[in-house]
Design a protein around this motif. Structure first.
Motif, PDB file in Angstrom:
ATOM      1  N   ASP A 184       0.826  -1.207   0.000  1.00  0.00           N
ATOM      2  CA  ASP A 184       0.000   0.000   0.000  1.00  0.00           C
ATOM      3  C   ASP A 184       0.863   1.260   0.000  1.00  0.00           C
ATOM      4  N   ARG A 186       3.866   1.583  -1.296  1.00  0.00           N
ATOM      5  CA  ARG A 186       4.445   1.772  -2.642  1.00  0.00           C
ATOM      6  C   ARG A 186       3.439   2.484  -3.550  1.00  0.00           C
ATOM      7  N   ALA A 187       2.192   2.049  -3.515  1.00  0.00           N
ATOM      8  CA  ALA A 187       1.170   2.693  -4.333  1.00  0.00           C
ATOM      9  C   ALA A 187       0.947   4.136  -3.889  1.00  0.00           C
ATOM     10  N   HIS A 188       1.019   4.343  -2.600  1.00  0.00           N
ATOM     11  CA  HIS A 188       0.788   5.685  -2.045  1.00  0.00           C
ATOM     12  C   HIS A 188       1.846   6.677  -2.521  1.00  0.00           C
ATOM     13  N   ALA A 191       1.612   7.513  -6.243  1.00  0.00           N
ATOM     14  CA  ALA A 191       0.547   8.462  -6.581  1.00  0.00           C
ATOM     15  C   ALA A 191       0.802   9.846  -6.002  1.00  0.00           C
TER      16      ALA A 191
END
Length: 687
Positions: A184, A186-188, A191
């Motif tokens: 999570d 890494r995605a945060h 973005a």
């Protein structure tokens, strides 16, 4: 009434069974979204029209809004009998309001859930963070991405969501679930690469998951993403901790400050319960100390202070909230608030707490709250009505501007209480409040010098180094305003010495500005121009926008105002005049030959704020009024500036000086003489 509403994605309404209600066309949903954003407050029909039709609304806009509301009422309460008033979308006075409970709106449930998560132990907090994030179906008000009325609420909720993602990850790390946090995070950061806290959490999670190489690689990526931004220190600390080889920094010598801090902080987290009031008290003390560490600390302390006060008020414990609000006695030296909205909120919170305590409450606590009211009401930050016009005759200020009476009265009572109690720390805070309220009239430099001298003596006698620095800055400014530059030089040297010894770098902002002013007074504008350009660049990011915004325009005025000249408007075309724009515009209009427009601007411009620069701004208005013959402003400027005749215009700020006030008064008198009606014209009845 069983209806639930959604803002965290497209606007929706659902009945008790979870089925979507038919809201109709986009305009219907937009009206519903606008009312939800109002949080139960009434939105006048005129406001709805302006928000729905940005620009020029059609002729039948009001009727259309009423049609939309009627359709929404039918959709939201399909079983309501004809001619029965709606209990949900109600008419109230000039507009409409949506009476929905907090549990009925996803955005409000999100806020309440994250508030509970913040007080829960890590394991329970993770579940609550998950519950909060599950409410999101897309971006806020996703079907109205360009609506100006939604922008503030969208930005606020999106910021809360990003913070929630990071706090959830932090809670996972606290439970030992580092591997679960990695994906999570890494995605945060992909973005939102500008989130330094997100990068720190990702690197920490990777390190704790046994992937140290990836953790260091993530920190390198973060450095690239944040280059030129405001990040960096947290990344450096994280990298040092990871390279040390142990998460708890045990490799550091046991006696180093960082090691002690890390171990003490960890012990605090383990030992003090999540909902303990001790956490509020400790946070208040931490923010107070953080505010004086430098620009970054000041900005962060200000940002978190509002949340802390809100958290204290939600406890329902009047005395606890009062202690939290009154604990922030950070020395304040500039009269234009960095964030007027926040200052107003804090002033009102302090006033509420003082009212709840009542006159029989603890006197020391009441004194602190009154000092907060006065400090946060600096200048005209607490104004709750438009300022009087500069062209009008001065009114009785306490009657015409009640916010000034309240703030001045608060500072006077705080000083009385502190003197009666014999509490030096409280008196130092109250004297700071008195200083902030000492700008009610022009020509008050001598009074401020006395306040600064008392504050400095008190601080020396009772070992209050931050307030000694404050007292000396107050004196530095006041002495410059009085034209005693030799004594001001001595104060500047002592301020720098104290700031270095006590690690208070922000004090150097004021001495740097003063030294540019001093060169201008001693050697003229030609010698001061380069130092001023340097100080503008050096202090642009000092964390005090109330001080620095618009400062470049003030500096550009220095050579003009020190001579009997008008500016070249082109020299100001690319300068941000910031909060000083209303008082600069008439002068630029006069200089450009737009006499009629300058007259109109002078007729409507508000009086200068009661702050460090009021004398300077009256001089600017007088220069414009003299150029176009605006007699009312000339007379008002003369009346205001006469009390400051022995001072230097603007020098009391410690930033800029427009030279002796007496010179400007002479110019005002000459302009009034030039525009006085002739006896023959008066006899003919022409004037």
């Amino acid at each position: 009434m069983g209806v639930e509403f959604g803002l965290l994605g497209p606007v929706v309404a659902r009945d008790a069974d979870g089925s979507s209600l038919p809201l109709g066309a986009p305009r219907h949903r937009e009206v519903l979204g606008r009312l939800l954003v109002a949080r139960g407050r009434v939105v006048p029909v005129a406001r709805l029209v302006a928000d729905l039709w940005e620009g020029e609304p059609p002729a039948g806009a009001v009727g259309s809004v009423r049609t939309f509301v009627a359709a929404l009422r039918r959709a939201l309460e399909p079983g309501r009998l004809p001619r029965t008033p709606s209990r949900l979308l109600v008419t109230d006075g000039p507009g409409y309001a949506l009476r929905a409970g907090r549990d009925a709106v996803d955005a409000w449930r999100f806020e309440d859930t994250i508030a509970r998560a913040a007080e829960a132990p890590p394991q329970a907090a993770v579940a609550l963070w998950d519950e909060a994030l599950a409410l999101w179906r897309g971006s806020v008000l996703a079907d109205f991405p360009a609506a100006a009325w939604a922008s503030a609420e969208r930005a606020r909720l999106e910021a809360l969501r990003l913070d929630t993602v990071e706090r959830r990850a932090d809670a996972l790390l606290a439970t030992g679930a580092a591997r679960d946090a990695v994906a999570d995070l890494r995605a945060h950061v992909a973005a939102h690469p500008g989130r330094e806290d997100g990068w720190v959490l990702l690197a920490t999670a990777l390190d704790r998951a046994g992937r140290r190489g990836e953790a260091l690689e993530a920190l390198a990526q973060a450095g690239d993403a944040l280059a030129g931004g405001r990040g960096g220190r947290a990344l450096a600390r994280t990298e040092a901790r990871i390279l040390s080889g142990t998460e708890d920094s045990a490799a550091e010598p046991a006696g180093t400050a960082d090691s002690i801090w890390n171990r003490a902080a960890a012990s605090w987290d383990r030992s003090v319960p999540a909902r303990s009031r001790a956490r509020l008290h400790a946070t208040a003390g931490l923010l107070r100390d953080l505010a004086v560490t430098g620009a970054d600390g000041l900005v962060e302390a200000g940002r978190h202070r509002r949340d802390l006060v809100a958290a204290a008020e939600t406890t329902g414990d009047t005395e606890l909230a009062a202690r939290i609000i009154g604990s922030y006695d950070v020395p304040a030296v500039w009269t234009r608030a960095d964030d007027p909205e926040a200052a107003g909120e804090l002033s009102r919170a302090a006033a509420r707490a003082a009212a709840r305590l009542g006159p029989d409450g603890p006197a020391a606590l009441r004194g602190r709250l009154l000092s907060v009211v006065a400090v946060e009401s600096r200048g005209d930050a607490a104004a709750d009505a438009p300022l009087a016009r500069a062209a009008d005759a001065p009114a009785d200020a306490p009657a015409a501007e009640p916010w000034r009476r309240r703030a001045a009265g608060a500072s006077e009572e705080a000083v009385r209480l502190a003197r009666r109690l014999g509490d030096p720390a409280l008196l130092a805070f109250a004297l700071n409040a008195a200083f902030m309220q000492s700008f009610g009239d022009c020509g008050s430099a001598a009074r401020r010098d006395a306040l600064g001298a008392e504050l400095a003596r008190l601080a020396v006698d009772h070992q209050l180094p931050e307030h000694e620095v404050l007292g000396r800055i107050v004196r530095l400014q006041a002495l410059a305003g009085l034209g005693d530059f030799t004594a001001a030089d001595t104060e500047a040297e002592e301020i720098d010495r104290l700031a270095h010894r006590n690690e208070r770098p922000l004090a150097g902002v004021f001495t740097a500005w003063y030294r540019a002013l001093r060169i201008c007074e001693a050697e003229g504008w030609a010698a001061a121009r380069t130092p001023y350009l340097q100080v503008l660049a050096d202090t642009a990011d000092c964390g005090m926008p109330g001080l620095t915004r618009g400062a470049a325009a003030l500096v550009a005025l220095v050579p003009i105002m020190r001579e009997d000249a008008l500016p070249d408007p082109g020299d100001f075309a690319h300068l941000d005049a910031g909060p000083y724009r209303p008082w600069l515009d008439p002068l630029l209009l006069a200089a450009s030959g737009a006499t009629e427009q300058a007259h109109k601007a002078l007729a409507t411009v508000p009086r200068p704020p009661h702050d460090h620069l009021q004398e300077a701004l009256w001089c600017v208005l007088a220069r414009a009024a003299g150029a176009v013959g605006h007699v009312p402003v000339l007379r008002r400027a003369r009346e205001e500036l006469t009390a400051a005749e022995a001072e230097y215009a603007g020098a009391g700020s410690g930033l800029i000086s427009f030279g002796p006030v007496s010179h400007h008064l002479a110019a005002i008198n000459a302009a009034l003489d030039a525009h006085a009606p002739s006896s023959s014209a008066t006899a003919d009845g022409k004037l």
